[in-house]
Structure formats: C-alpha cells, structure tokens
Design a protein around this motif. Structure first.
Motif, PDB file in Angstrom:
ATOM      1  N   ARG A 165      41.203  45.481  30.132  1.00 42.33           N
ATOM      2  CA  ARG A 165      40.774  44.243  30.768  1.00 42.33           C
ATOM      3  C   ARG A 165      40.852  44.388  32.282  1.00 42.33           C
ATOM      4  N   GLY A 166      39.934  43.719  32.965  1.00 46.04           N
ATOM      5  CA  GLY A 166      39.957  43.698  34.419  1.00 46.04           C
ATOM      6  C   GLY A 166      39.656  42.314  34.926  1.00 46.04           C
ATOM      7  N   ARG A 167      40.459  41.877  35.905  1.00 50.03           N
ATOM      8  CA  ARG A 167      40.242  40.555  36.522  1.00 50.03           C
ATOM      9  C   ARG A 167      40.671  40.677  37.977  1.00 50.03           C
ATOM     10  N   GLN A 168      39.709  40.483  38.879  1.00 50.74           N
ATOM     11  CA  GLN A 168      40.014  40.543  40.301  1.00 50.74           C
ATOM     12  C   GLN A 168      40.462  39.182  40.801  1.00 50.74           C
ATOM     13  N   ALA A 169      41.330  39.221  41.799  1.00 51.16           N
ATOM     14  CA  ALA A 169      41.784  37.972  42.411  1.00 51.16           C
ATOM     15  C   ALA A 169      40.593  37.300  43.101  1.00 51.16           C
ATOM     16  N   GLU A 170      40.624  35.998  43.121  1.00 53.49           N
ATOM     17  CA  GLU A 170      39.540  35.239  43.754  1.00 53.49           C
ATOM     18  C   GLU A 170      39.484  35.541  45.241  1.00 53.49           C
ATOM     19  N   ASP A 171      38.267  35.643  45.776  1.00 53.85           N
ATOM     20  CA  ASP A 171      38.059  35.873  47.201  1.00 53.85           C
ATOM     21  C   ASP A 171      38.571  34.657  47.969  1.00 53.85           C
ATOM     22  N   ALA A 172      39.221  34.898  49.075  1.00 57.81           N
ATOM     23  CA  ALA A 172      39.812  33.811  49.861  1.00 57.81           C
ATOM     24  C   ALA A 172      38.769  32.844  50.401  1.00 57.81           C
TER      25      ALA A 172
ATOM     26  N   ALA B 139      31.990  41.466  40.687  1.00 58.28           N
ATOM     27  CA  ALA B 139      33.403  41.141  40.839  1.00 58.28           C
ATOM     28  C   ALA B 139      33.860  40.294  39.659  1.00 58.28           C
ATOM     29  N   ARG B 140      33.178  40.443  38.542  1.00 58.92           N
ATOM     30  CA  ARG B 140      33.491  39.602  37.398  1.00 58.92           C
ATOM     31  C   ARG B 140      34.557  40.254  36.523  1.00 58.92           C
TER      32      ARG B 140
ATOM     33  N   GLU C  37      44.915  48.681  40.684  1.00 57.05           N
ATOM     34  CA  GLU C  37      45.765  48.860  39.493  1.00 57.05           C
ATOM     35  C   GLU C  37      46.266  47.529  38.962  1.00 57.05           C
ATOM     36  N   GLU C  38      46.663  46.644  39.870  1.00 56.61           N
ATOM     37  CA  GLU C  38      47.206  45.353  39.432  1.00 56.61           C
ATOM     38  C   GLU C  38      46.142  44.422  38.868  1.00 56.61           C
ATOM     39  N   ASP C  39      44.854  44.758  39.050  1.00 58.49           N
ATOM     40  CA  ASP C  39      43.762  43.964  38.492  1.00 58.49           C
ATOM     41  C   ASP C  39      43.407  44.391  37.068  1.00 58.49           C
TER      42      ASP C  39
END
Length: 144
Positions: free
Chosen positions: A72-79, A91-92, A57-59
C-alpha cells in the motif's frame, strides 16, 4: 449444464480453496497503478519491483495477509502552498496485491531511486516418503 469447479474435480482432493484463490488473484490485478515487474532472480527467488516515484519509506506499507502480499502507498497531503500549472505526476494512494504460493516467503524490501523492490524466496521442504501399512478391516478415517 453443470459447472465443474476446481474443488469438485474427483482427482483434486483437498484443493477446495483453489477456486477462491484464482478469483482473488483475478481481482487483485484489476488496476494498473503503479506499474510493476516480476522477475525470477534464481530458481527459488523472485523480485517484485514497483515504480513508486515520489513515495517515501514512511508512505509505503508491506504486509502479508492470508498468503496475500499487500503493498500500500499513501502520500501525505500537499500543504497547499504550491500552485501547479500542470500536475502529471500521480500522487494518489494505491494498493497492489499478489497471492503467494505455499512455501513462498517475503525475504525483504528496499526503496531505491523511486523503485520499491520486494524479494521473495521459495522454501523448498525436504521430501518425505511415508509408508502406509495395510491392515485388515480399515474403517473410516483409516482407524480400526
């Protein structure tokens, strides 16, 4: 040869923005990610469903800007602690836009099993009949 536009047609009074709306709509559907469905839930209700597997939801963000629904969707960068041998799950970031007709409003949204559902409803205005009096010497703008 002169190009006849929607706004220049003599029977379409007050529809000057129609051509811009058609152009904006054509541009908004250019990319195919993420896939989506649009369904008629009832006569005055619609649902847009986007496949957003892996997004939380937060993405995601949903806004209405100038009669345009923007998702719009944006995933946090993988660690960086994962080593992928194959990475086939997208994952874009994405942006999907849908132009809303006058009277169509967003009723709500929900995320369930990787599907984002956005509910729309058409608000049907009451029919108004207006009688216009005919006078003598009507001037510009209908004023005497």
């Amino acid at each position: 040869m002169t190009k006849l536009t929607f706004g220049a047609h003599p029977y379409l009074l007050g529809f000057e923005q129609l051509e811009r709306l058609v152009e904006r709509t054509a541009k908004s559907g250019a990319e195919g990610y993420p896939p989506f469905n649009i369904e008629a839930v009832s006569e005055n209700a619609y649902r847009i469903t986007l496949a957003v597997a892996g997004f939380r939801e937060e993405d995601l963000s949903i806004t209405v800007e100038d009669r345009q629904l923007v998702i719009r969707g944006r995933q946090a960068e993988d660690a960086g602690d994962r080593v992928y041998l194959h990475r086939g799950i997208a994952a874009r970031a994405f942006q999907r836009s849908f132009v809303l007709a006058d009277g169509v409003e967003v009723g709500g949204a929900g995320l369930d099993h990787g599907l984002l559902n956005v509910d729309l409803r058409r608000v049907v205005p009451d029919t108004v009949v207006q009688t216009i009096p005919i006078g003598r010497g009507a001037k510009e703008g209908g004023r005497k």
